[in-house]
Scaffold this motif. Structure first.
Motif, PDB file in Angstrom:
ATOM      1  N   ILE A 127       0.848  -1.209   0.000  1.00 17.62           N
ATOM      2  CA  ILE A 127       0.000   0.000   0.000  1.00 17.62           C
ATOM      3  C   ILE A 127       0.879   1.254   0.000  1.00 17.62           C
ATOM      4  CG2 ILE A 127      -1.538   1.380   1.488  1.00 17.62           C
ATOM      5  CD1 ILE A 127      -3.013  -1.271   2.155  1.00 17.62           C
ATOM      6  N   ILE A 128       1.893   1.268   0.859  1.00 18.09           N
ATOM      7  CA  ILE A 128       2.765   2.452   0.918  1.00 18.09           C
ATOM      8  C   ILE A 128       3.567   2.602  -0.381  1.00 18.09           C
ATOM      9  CG2 ILE A 128       4.834   3.396   2.062  1.00 18.09           C
ATOM     10  CD1 ILE A 128       2.158   4.034   3.504  1.00 18.09           C
ATOM     11  N   GLU A 129       3.988   1.482  -0.950  1.00 18.33           N
ATOM     12  CA  GLU A 129       4.724   1.545  -2.220  1.00 18.33           C
ATOM     13  C   GLU A 129       3.833   2.148  -3.307  1.00 18.33           C
ATOM     14  OE1 GLU A 129       6.867  -2.171  -2.921  1.00 18.33           O
ATOM     15  OE2 GLU A 129       6.794  -1.657  -5.065  1.00 18.33           O
ATOM     16  N   VAL A 145       2.139  -0.139  11.960  1.00 22.04           N
ATOM     17  CA  VAL A 145       2.015   1.324  12.062  1.00 22.04           C
ATOM     18  C   VAL A 145       3.348   2.007  11.791  1.00 22.04           C
ATOM     19  CG1 VAL A 145      -0.050   1.372  13.490  1.00 22.04           C
ATOM     20  CG2 VAL A 145       2.183   1.355  14.605  1.00 22.04           C
ATOM     21  N   GLU A 146       4.454   1.268  11.991  1.00 25.07           N
ATOM     22  CA  GLU A 146       5.753   1.860  11.650  1.00 25.07           C
ATOM     23  C   GLU A 146       5.932   1.957  10.135  1.00 25.07           C
ATOM     24  OE1 GLU A 146       8.128   1.009  15.795  1.00 25.07           O
ATOM     25  OE2 GLU A 146       8.479  -0.355  14.119  1.00 25.07           O
ATOM     26  N   VAL A 147       5.223   1.136   9.391  1.00 31.45           N
ATOM     27  CA  VAL A 147       5.226   1.254   7.922  1.00 31.45           C
ATOM     28  C   VAL A 147       4.287   2.396   7.502  1.00 31.45           C
ATOM     29  CG1 VAL A 147       4.566   0.088   5.762  1.00 31.45           C
ATOM     30  CG2 VAL A 147       5.822  -1.171   7.528  1.00 31.45           C
ATOM     31  N   PHE A 148       3.115   2.443   8.111  1.00 36.01           N
ATOM     32  CA  PHE A 148       2.117   3.451   7.709  1.00 36.01           C
ATOM     33  C   PHE A 148       2.426   4.856   8.230  1.00 36.01           C
ATOM     34  CE2 PHE A 148      -1.127  -0.145   7.280  1.00 36.01           C
ATOM     35  CZ  PHE A 148      -1.146  -0.061   5.897  1.00 36.01           C
ATOM     36  N   LYS A 149       3.066   4.951   9.407  1.00 33.12           N
ATOM     37  CA  LYS A 149       3.346   6.259  10.037  1.00 33.12           C
ATOM     38  C   LYS A 149       2.103   7.155  10.012  1.00 33.12           C
ATOM     39  CE  LYS A 149       8.117   6.093   8.352  1.00 33.12           C
ATOM     40  NZ  LYS A 149       9.180   6.829   7.665  1.00 33.12           N
TER      41      LYS A 149
END
Ligand code: ATP
Ligand code: AMP
Ligand code: MG
Length: 207
Positions: free
Chosen positions: A84-86, A121-125
């Motif tokens: 998703i973040i990518e 959450v560390e990926v999504f921030k």
């Protein structure tokens, strides 16, 4: 923001009991945001987990994901967050908004499991967690009315109450890792617009 605590775009994680109306409210939020020239992209965690699980022949539909073995769900969960973040990083710039449509708690076959663990959450921030809520009766009647999904394993007042409680607890706990705002938005019967406007006002309060 260049301090590493946030992505360049705003990240909102939308949470709530299955059938409360997250997907419906978020769709309307995107429409209202367009009128204000705010670009919002919605990414559904279930979609990402499902496409990966289908690719490996693990499930036939999205409502089977929560019946998989926990270690399989764990792998799909982290895969989905990173993907998703990518994808969002390619589509969104500073001031744009990513909303992740997901759950704070998963009622798996084996027990309650967190949908927003620390590594996720560390990926999504996330800038904020938005918890969509409604009354227990409203939620159950929406679950039963929407025959496009299998939600009968949630449709009991005591289960909905427990999921609402765990959703709040998990959101406040996860917010500790990432200094995130927590906002409860009530999705009253027949008032999707009102809930969508509240989501939009949270976004305006961040950017
Ligand atoms: P899930 O977590 O299982 O994906 P959800 O929270 O995304 O569920 P939706 O699919 O958006 O829930 O909504 C469930 C049903 O409730 C749908 O039939 C939708 O049309 C209806 N609904 C949503 N919000 C409202 C509302 N404010 N008033 C009446 N019906 C609503
Ligand atoms: P949804 O369409 O939002 O109900 O998502 C479909 C399914 O995807 C859920 O029932 C869960 O099995 C899975 N899912 C969604 N978000 C998460 C998450 N954050 N962690 C683990 N599983 C999730
Ligand atoms: Mg949904």
């Amino acid at each position: 923001m260049k301090n590493g605590i946030r992505h360049p775009f705003i990240v909102i994680i939308a949470l709530g009991v299955p059938g409360v109306g997250k997907t419906t409210v978020l769709k309307r939020t995107v429409e209202l945001a367009k009128e204000k020239n705010i670009k919002i992209v919605i990414k559904n965690m279930g979609d990402y987990m499902l496409s990966e699980a289908l690719r490996h022949g693990m499930v036939k539909n999205r409502d089977e994901l929560r019946y998989l073995k926990i270690r399989q769900q764990l792998e799909l969960q982290l895969y989905a967050a990173k993907a998703i973040i990518e994808d969002a990083s390619k589509e969104l710039g500073e001031g744009d908004v990513l909303i992740v449509d997901t759950h704070a708690v998963i009622k798996t076959k084996y027990g309650y499991w967190t949908g927003i663990p620390k590594q996720l959450v560390e990926v999504f921030k996330p800038d904020a967690f938005i918890i969509v809520e409604a009354s227990i009766d409203e939620i159950i009647s929406r679950q039963l009315r929407d025959t496009s999904r299998y939600r009968v394993d949630f449709a009991k007042p005591e289960i909905v109450k427990e999921l609402m409680d765990l959703t709040r607890r998990n959101a406040y706990s996860a917010a500790l890792f990432t200094s995130s705002l927590v906002k409860i938005v009530v999705n009253r019967e027949g008032e999707v617009d009102r809930a969508a406007r509240e989501v939009l006002s949270v976004i305006e309060g961040i950017r």
